[in-house]
Design an enzyme around this catalytic site. Structure first.
Site, PDB file in Angstrom:
ATOM      1  CG  PHE A   1      -1.950   0.952   1.338  1.00 47.63           C
ATOM      2  CD1 PHE A   1      -3.204   0.655   0.839  1.00 47.63           C
ATOM      3  CD2 PHE A   1      -1.747   2.192   1.922  1.00 47.63           C
ATOM      4  CE1 PHE A   1      -4.237   1.579   0.910  1.00 47.63           C
ATOM      5  CE2 PHE A   1      -2.772   3.123   1.994  1.00 47.63           C
ATOM      6  CZ  PHE A   1      -4.019   2.816   1.491  1.00 47.63           C
TER       7      PHE A   1
ATOM      8  CG  ASP B   1       0.282  -2.267   7.329  1.00 45.14           C
ATOM      9  OD1 ASP B   1      -0.846  -2.658   7.678  1.00 45.14           O
ATOM     10  OD2 ASP B   1       0.491  -1.170   6.790  1.00 45.14           O
TER      11      ASP B   1
ATOM     12  CE1 TYR C   1      -9.081   2.579   6.875  1.00 42.63           C
ATOM     13  CE2 TYR C   1      -8.265   3.848   8.734  1.00 42.63           C
ATOM     14  CZ  TYR C   1      -8.098   3.368   7.458  1.00 42.63           C
ATOM     15  OH  TYR C   1      -6.958   3.665   6.773  1.00 42.63           O
ATOM     16  CE  LYS C   2      -7.753  -0.389   5.087  1.00 42.07           C
ATOM     17  NZ  LYS C   2      -6.298  -0.363   4.840  1.00 42.07           N
TER      18      LYS C   2
ATOM     19  NE  ARG D   1      -9.805  -3.483  -2.310  1.00 47.98           N
ATOM     20  CZ  ARG D   1      -9.344  -2.854  -1.224  1.00 47.98           C
ATOM     21  NH1 ARG D   1      -8.126  -3.124  -0.772  1.00 47.98           N
ATOM     22  NH2 ARG D   1     -10.064  -1.947  -0.619  1.00 47.98           N
TER      23      ARG D   1
END
Ligand SMILES: *Cc1c(COP(=O)(O)O)cnc(C)c1O
Length: 394
Positions: free
Chosen positions: A126, A195, A220-221, A369
């Site tokens: 990312f 991560d 928040y995922k 995705r």
């Protein structure tokens, strides 16, 4: 009823986590974007209302103490700890993932000491992780070595200071070998930063078990903390005394209200704190984490794999052969909780899926995705998503 529809109903009937869906506020859409922004847990709006109206509005300054605001970063860290296989006292919540990557990476280089002047980073990461690693390398006088995860073991050596890796790749959904890569980094005497943005809350991580040094992740995922909810930082207990934060703030001071001109770090994970915690977001996250009460992360992983397996089965049944190509590994040991499909007109396809009530996301230039959050996605959702995809691309 089609055969797959029938199978979906059977799978839903046998799903021990199915009851959790009612703890989320969801409408009729099939929400497969929880790996970008988790859905809203039903307990959150009332809690936020209470935090704002009563704790802030009525108690005001007293709430730092009486409402537990001051200790929220470490208290909520201890709620996340069992989900990532960490004993209490090693995680603090606060700041964004980007900021925590910076803290962890610079601290890792400082621990590694002189003579070690290379930072290895996943080149496919990312982007924010790569940007921060480049800056951390420049600041610490290190050379940055961006390589693919498969190449990592081959570039490790006596000059390696720190290695920054993703547990699950955000684009392809590939799950990397955390135990094996951690052991390889340790074998050359370096430190590893993981991560966990795309794994925490979707599968066991085993931070303590595998001897991970430092880890960061967002909330928040798969942890459903809400837009911009604070991230977390894990520092293994055996390293905490040596954790020298590049962002020492008054909140990481041993005596924050001593207002001393000199810095002396607090003991333990508190060293990961910086400034005043973002209380509104943090307490929304605390309420969101209540849905995990009594939920086993192993059961979540088992359902996640069943969901992605079933999605792949439905896609091969409903989507014309060759129209999409799966870029997520088929082996369970290499699969996160998402399925990424490549197709030339992915942007347009996702737009039409969303119009039809199937929400995934598009990753430039050609990836569809689909994230599967086992707490609220069911097997009939999966069947519907694949069926609509088949219709949209036909
Ligand atoms: C989502 C994500 C981030 C997000 O970083 P923020 O600072 O919270 O915006 C970082 N790294 C990875 C791998 C991610 O998936």
């Amino acid at each position: 009823m089609s055969e797959l529809d029938f199978k979906a109903r059977e799978l839903d009937a046998g799903d021990q986590l199915a009851g959790l869906r009612s703890q989320f506020l969801l409408d009729d859409v099939v929400y497969l974007d929880g790996n970008s922004l988790g859905a809203l847990p039903a307990s959150v709006p009332g809690r936020v209302e209470d935090v704002v109206r009563r704790q802030w509005g009525e108690l005001r300054i007293r709430s730092w103490d009486e409402s537990g605001w001051w200790t929220a970063p470490e208290r909520i860290g201890d709620l996340i700890a069992p989900l990532v296989g960490a004993a209490a006292g090693q995680i603090v919540v606060g700041d964004s993932t980007s900021v925590n990557v910076f803290k962890a990476l610079v601290a890792a280089v400082r621990m590694a000491g002189p003579g070690r002047d290379e930072i290895v980073v996943d080149a496919t990461t990312f982007p924010t992780d790569g940007y921060i690693a480049e800056s951390a390398a420049r600041m610490t006088g290190c050379t940055l070595r961006p390589v693919t995860p498969a190449e990592v073991p081959g570039v490790l050596g006596e000059r390696t200071a720190a290695v920054l890796l993703n547990h699950v790749d955000y684009r392809s959904g590939r799950l990397h070998d955390l135990p094996g890569l951690t052991a390889a980094v340790h074998a050359v005497g370096a430190y590893v930063v993981w991560d966990l943005c795309h794994s925490a809350g979707a599968m066991p991580v085993g931070l303590d078990e595998h001897g991970v040094d430092l880890a960061v992740g967002c909330t928040y995922k798969y942890l459903n903390g809400g837009p911009g909810s604070p991230a977390y930082l894990y520092v293994r207990s055996g390293l905490q005394d040596r954790f020298d934060s590049p962002l020492p703030g008054w909140n990481s001071h041993v005596e924050p209200f001593g207002m001393r001109p000199d810095f002396e770090a607090a003991p333990g994970a508190l060293r990961g704190r910086v400034g005043t915690p973002d209380i509104l977001s943090m307490l929304a996250l605390e309420a969101a984490l209540e849905v995990w009460d009594g939920v086993s992360i192993e059961a979540v992983r088992a359902k996640s794999l069943a969901l992605t397996d079933f999605f792949l089965e439905c896609v091969s049944a409903y989507v014309d052969e060759g129209r999409v190509e799966c870029v997520t590994p088929l082996a369970h040991a290499e699969r996160g909780s998402q399925v990424a499909l490549r197709c030339d007109d992915a942007g347009d396809v996702m737009k039409r899926l969303i119009e039809r009530g199937v929400v995934g996301d598009f990753r430039h230039p050609d990836v569809l995705r689909f994230g599967f959050t086992p707490l609220y996605v069911g097997f009939r959702d999966v069947e519907r998503a694949a069926r609509v995809l088949g219709e949209v691309v036909a």
